[in-house]
Design an enzyme around this catalytic site. Structure first.
Site, PDB file in Angstrom:
ATOM      1  N   LYS A  70       5.620   8.194  -7.779  1.00 10.53           N
ATOM      2  CA  LYS A  70       6.795   8.789  -7.259  1.00 10.53           C
ATOM      3  C   LYS A  70       7.866   7.638  -7.128  1.00 10.53           C
ATOM      4  O   LYS A  70       9.316   7.896  -6.877  1.00 10.53           O
ATOM      5  CB  LYS A  70       6.790   9.528  -5.829  1.00 10.53           C
ATOM      6  N   GLY A  71       7.583   6.524  -7.757  1.00  9.92           N
ATOM      7  CA  GLY A  71       8.545   5.255  -7.976  1.00  9.92           C
ATOM      8  C   GLY A  71       8.523   4.440  -6.589  1.00  9.92           C
ATOM      9  O   GLY A  71       9.411   3.470  -6.508  1.00  9.92           O
ATOM     10  N   TYR A 110       1.137  -3.225 -11.865  1.00  9.15           N
ATOM     11  CA  TYR A 110       1.504  -4.423 -11.894  1.00  9.15           C
ATOM     12  C   TYR A 110       1.913  -5.097 -13.417  1.00  9.15           C
ATOM     13  O   TYR A 110       3.038  -5.578 -13.391  1.00  9.15           O
ATOM     14  CB  TYR A 110       0.703  -5.648 -11.328  1.00  9.15           C
ATOM     15  N   PHE A 142       0.746  -1.277   0.070  1.00  9.91           N
ATOM     16  CA  PHE A 142      -0.141  -0.085   0.007  1.00  9.91           C
ATOM     17  C   PHE A 142       0.852   1.095   0.047  1.00  9.91           C
ATOM     18  O   PHE A 142       1.758   1.257   0.817  1.00  9.91           O
ATOM     19  CB  PHE A 142      -0.843   0.063   0.977  1.00  9.91           C
ATOM     20  N   VAL A 143       0.683   2.073  -1.147  1.00 15.29           N
ATOM     21  CA  VAL A 143       1.071   3.388  -1.248  1.00 15.29           C
ATOM     22  C   VAL A 143       0.043   4.451  -0.996  1.00 15.29           C
ATOM     23  O   VAL A 143      -0.799   4.473  -1.593  1.00 15.29           O
ATOM     24  CB  VAL A 143       2.231   3.428  -2.373  1.00 15.29           C
ATOM     25  N   ASN A 166      -9.728  -2.959  -9.220  1.00 18.51           N
ATOM     26  CA  ASN A 166      -8.584  -2.037  -8.723  1.00 18.51           C
ATOM     27  C   ASN A 166      -7.974  -2.040 -10.147  1.00 18.51           C
ATOM     28  O   ASN A 166      -6.692  -2.592 -10.176  1.00 18.51           O
ATOM     29  CB  ASN A 166      -7.910  -2.847  -7.668  1.00 18.51           C
ATOM     30  N   GLY A 205       6.275   2.540  -4.709  1.00 22.36           N
ATOM     31  CA  GLY A 205       5.827   1.084  -5.103  1.00 22.36           C
ATOM     32  C   GLY A 205       6.722   0.322  -6.155  1.00 22.36           C
ATOM     33  O   GLY A 205       6.919  -0.889  -5.609  1.00 22.36           O
TER      34      GLY A 205
END
Length: 114
Positions: A29-30, A66, A21-22, A59, A32
């Protein structure tokens, strides 16, 4: 959060990603990607052949993220889940038609049929 799982298909331990989770304000912003990169390194160091995780059908942004990293959704299987009530029923040998509360909206599955 991630943990090792054993696969009879690969004959070795692999990794399962339970949660990544971000916060929305930090997405893009990189972060994940950096977390997934580190997880890939851990998986390779332990000799894993794969990394698995779940993404909810609706989602779309996570699915795109991904896929961009090189992951592919598995289309040949479906996750099954038993509710606590179903577990109790099975454990007690009472095979009743307990309605599972975890059926996603829009699903054509009508619950347990056994």
């Amino acid at each position: 959060m991630f943990y090792p799982v054993y696969s009879t298909f690969s004959g070795r331990q692999n990794l399962f990603l339970e949660d990544l989770f971000v916060k929305e304000e930090y997405q893009g912003k990189g972060i994940g990607k950096a977390l997934m990169k580190q997880l890939a390194k851990i998986a390779l160091q332990m000799g894993a052949k794969r990394l698995d995780w779940y993404v909810l059908e609706d989602n779309k942004s996570s699915s795109r993220f991904y896929k961009h990293l090189g992951a592919a959704p598995l289309l040949d299987r479906r996750t099954y889940r038993m509710s606590e009530k179903s577990l109790e029923s099975l454990a007690n040998g009472v095979m009743t038609n307990v309605k599972n509360k975890f059926i996603p909206s829009g699903s054509t599955d009508k619950g347990n049929s056994y």
